[in-house]
Design an enzyme around this catalytic site. Structure first.
Site, short mmCIF file in Angstrom:
data_model
loop_
_atom_site.label_atom_id
_atom_site.label_comp_id
_atom_site.label_asym_id
_atom_site.label_seq_id
_atom_site.Cartn_x
_atom_site.Cartn_y
_atom_site.Cartn_z
N LYS A 106 -6.76 2.08 0.85
CA LYS A 106 -5.54 1.30 0.71
C LYS A 106 -5.47 0.77 -0.72
O LYS A 106 -6.51 0.53 -1.33
CB LYS A 106 -5.51 0.10 1.68
CG LYS A 106 -4.12 -0.39 1.99
CD LYS A 106 -3.46 0.50 3.04
CE LYS A 106 -2.11 0.01 3.46
NZ LYS A 106 -1.65 0.71 4.67
P1 NAD Z 1 9.26 -3.08 4.68
O1 NAD Z 1 9.03 -3.73 3.38
O2 NAD Z 1 10.19 -1.93 4.77
O3 NAD Z 1 9.77 -4.17 5.75
C1 NAD Z 1 9.17 -5.40 5.96
C2 NAD Z 1 10.17 -6.27 6.68
O4 NAD Z 1 9.54 -7.48 7.09
C3 NAD Z 1 11.39 -6.67 5.86
O5 NAD Z 1 12.55 -6.60 6.67
C4 NAD Z 1 11.11 -8.14 5.51
O6 NAD Z 1 12.29 -8.89 5.30
C5 NAD Z 1 10.40 -8.56 6.78
N1 NAD Z 1 9.59 -9.77 6.66
C6 NAD Z 1 8.76 -10.17 5.68
N2 NAD Z 1 8.23 -11.37 5.97
C7 NAD Z 1 8.74 -11.73 7.16
C8 NAD Z 1 8.59 -12.86 8.01
N3 NAD Z 1 7.80 -13.87 7.67
N4 NAD Z 1 9.27 -12.88 9.16
C9 NAD Z 1 10.09 -11.88 9.52
N5 NAD Z 1 10.28 -10.79 8.77
C10 NAD Z 1 9.61 -10.72 7.61
O7 NAD Z 1 7.80 -2.69 5.23
P2 NAD Z 1 7.43 -1.65 6.36
O8 NAD Z 1 7.08 -0.35 5.70
O9 NAD Z 1 8.42 -1.68 7.44
O10 NAD Z 1 6.05 -2.28 6.87
C11 NAD Z 1 6.03 -3.34 7.81
C12 NAD Z 1 4.66 -3.38 8.44
O11 NAD Z 1 4.39 -2.11 9.01
C13 NAD Z 1 3.52 -3.67 7.48
O12 NAD Z 1 2.53 -4.42 8.14
C14 NAD Z 1 2.98 -2.29 7.16
O13 NAD Z 1 1.63 -2.33 6.75
C15 NAD Z 1 3.16 -1.64 8.51
N6 NAD Z 1 3.17 -0.18 8.45
C16 NAD Z 1 4.15 0.49 7.80
C17 NAD Z 1 4.09 1.88 7.76
C18 NAD Z 1 5.17 2.70 7.12
O14 NAD Z 1 5.10 3.93 7.20
N7 NAD Z 1 6.19 2.10 6.54
C19 NAD Z 1 3.03 2.56 8.36
C20 NAD Z 1 2.06 1.84 9.02
C21 NAD Z 1 2.13 0.46 9.05
#
Ligand code: NAD
Length: 418
Positions: free
Chosen positions: A106
């Site tokens: 990571k």
């Molecule tokens: P992203 O940046 O697209 O979205 C994150 C979202 O969370 C945004 O809408 C933001 O406004 C919201 N957010 C931030 N703080 C917040 C809070 N306190 N309360 C409510 N909403 C809040 O990110 P993503 O890619 O969707 O990733 C989100 C999670 O999923 C992370 O933990 C990431 O590690 C995990 N994840 C993502 C992927 C991927 O392929 N995108 C894969 C595995 C895991």
């Protein structure tokens, strides 16, 4: 978000909890609790106004026993060394849970991307790619997107790597756009596995997904796709939040229109189908059948866990529960589908992208989704089998028992050098 639990300590306690159910020596478990190496670097780039600015960045390579290191790159002001270490460890056990041939890594940069122009972000990304170049590679370490990074950043990293290496190697990074060698279905993959796993859990628990109520915390890539797909499966999305707050409609709302509203206004708030605004805590404790935390880690701490009323939680985010919260939810018989299975769709389709890049062959979206479905269902079945065979109450522990067993097995089979 409590922000108090150290995610690296959370990871280590999850491993300890599973280890007691495994016939693996303490010395091997100790090895599996620490990263093999962590790069800490400082990137200095020129701002648009001509001044220089420094950014701290990390890349953790946690374990490579089952294959090359694999994992995303996050841009966030709260990125820290321990967070990157924890996320890299979760990648090891995630890849092992779904049985894809990768270890875990990571990376992250301490930066708030909203504060910088696109040209500045490109310079920061290319500077990081230059630092990463000696440690990444198609058979060595394959980065991908995470919070606040996406296809754009992946394309820049690929281009920097290929330019410096004087080669064509799209498989050095995944999450690219299609023109740069990306896979169909990658953008939807994390949300897709989150809901496939939820569907399997409802089936296992004898609960009906049709008409089940759903709340989604975090409306970014993972969260909004999960909302869209679970709605297509017949469930009713009643609440969602982003960093600006939450919206609620007990009769449900159209997740796609809510996303369009967020795209237009920058926030989920004010979406006309949901006039009731709620706090993020409300979203997490709401009386729904399924809760999907899809923001950042430690969203639910012990205090909030006491208030959670959902029957099933499918962890789209990485590490959204503190270990204390996890224990409380186990006592409350909430079925928590752990992140290392629920959100494994992202890395699984990244794996398909890497396979396609190496084959120089492009799969159809139908093929990608069908292969993903099969891997996630198989992983869920293995989790349930282990849950029952070891008489466990916590699905997370079962997933770790499966995953640690696979990693330990690879390590013990190969032996170690020197
Ligand atoms: P992203 O940046 O697209 O979205 C994150 C979202 O969370 C945004 O809408 C933001 O406004 C919201 N957010 C931030 N703080 C917040 C809070 N306190 N309360 C409510 N909403 C809040 O990110 P993503 O890619 O969707 O990733 C989100 C999670 O999923 C992370 O933990 C990431 O590690 C995990 N994840 C993502 C992927 C991927 O392929 N995108 C894969 C595995 C895991």
């Amino acid at each position: 978000m409590s922000g108090e639990a150290n995610p690296f300590e959370s990871l280590q306690s999850q491993i300890d909890e599973a280890a007691v159910h495994l016939d693996v020596g303490d010395d091997v478990i100790e090895r599996l609790k620490h990263p093999e190496r962590v790069l800490e670097t400082n990137l200095t780039i020129e701002r648009d106004d001509g001044n220089l600015e420094r950014f701290k960045a990390f890349r953790s390579q946690f374990n490579g026993d089952r294959g090359p290191y694999k994992g995303g790159i996050r841009y966030h002001p709260q990125v820290s060394r321990d967070e990157v270490k924890a996320l890299s460890g979760w990648m090891v056990y995630k890849c092992a849970t779904v049985g894809i041939p990768y270890g875990g890594g990571k990376g992250g940069i301490i930066i708030d991307p909203d504060e910088y122009s696109e040209a500045e972000l490109e310079r920061v990304t290319r500077a990081f790619a230059k630092e990463l170049r000696p440690m990444i590679g198609v058979d060595r370490d394959i980065p991908a997107p995470d919070v606040n990074t996406g296809q754009r950043e992946m394309n820049w990293i690929k281009d920097t790597y290929e330019t410096l290496e004087n080669t064509t190697e799209p498989g050095v990074i995944t999450g690219k756009n299609i023109a740069s060698g990306g896979s169909e279905g990658r953008v939807e993959a994390t949300g897709r596995s989150t809901v496939i796993a939820a569907r399997e859990a409802f089936d296992y628990l004898g609960k009906d997904l049709e008409g089940a109520t759903v709340a989604v915390q975090g409306y970014g890539n993972a969260g909004w796709i999960a909302a869209k797909l679970i709605d297509e499966m017949g469930a009713t999305v009643v609440a969602a939040s982003d960093s600006s707050g939450g919206i609620y409609n007990p009769d449900g709302f159209d997740p796609v229109a809510a996303k369009d509203h967020k795209n237009e206004t920058g926030s989920i708030l004010g979406y006309e189908e949901c006039e009731t605004e709620v706090t993020n805590e409300d979203i997490l404790t709401m009386d729904v059948d399924l809760l999907i935390p899809a923001a950042l880690e430690n969203a639910i701490d012990a205090d909030l866990a006491e208030e959670v009323t959902a029957d099933v939680i499918s962890e789209a985010a990485n590490g959204p529960l503190t270990p204390e919260a996890d224990a409380i939810l186990e006592d409350k018989d909430v079925f928590v589908i752990p992140d290392i299975l629920a959100n494994a769709g992202g890395v699984t389709v990244s794996y398909f992208e890497w396979v396609q890049n190496r084959q120089r062959f492009h799969w159809t979206e139908e093929r990608v989704n069908a292969e993903l479905e099969e891997l996630i269902v198989d992983a869920f079945d293995a989790l349930v089998e282990t849950l029952e065979a070891h008489d466990l109450d916590n699905p997370r522990t079962a997933a770790y028992v499966v995953a640690i067993g696979r990693v330990a097995n690879a390590f013990e089979e190969a032996g170690s050098f020197p």
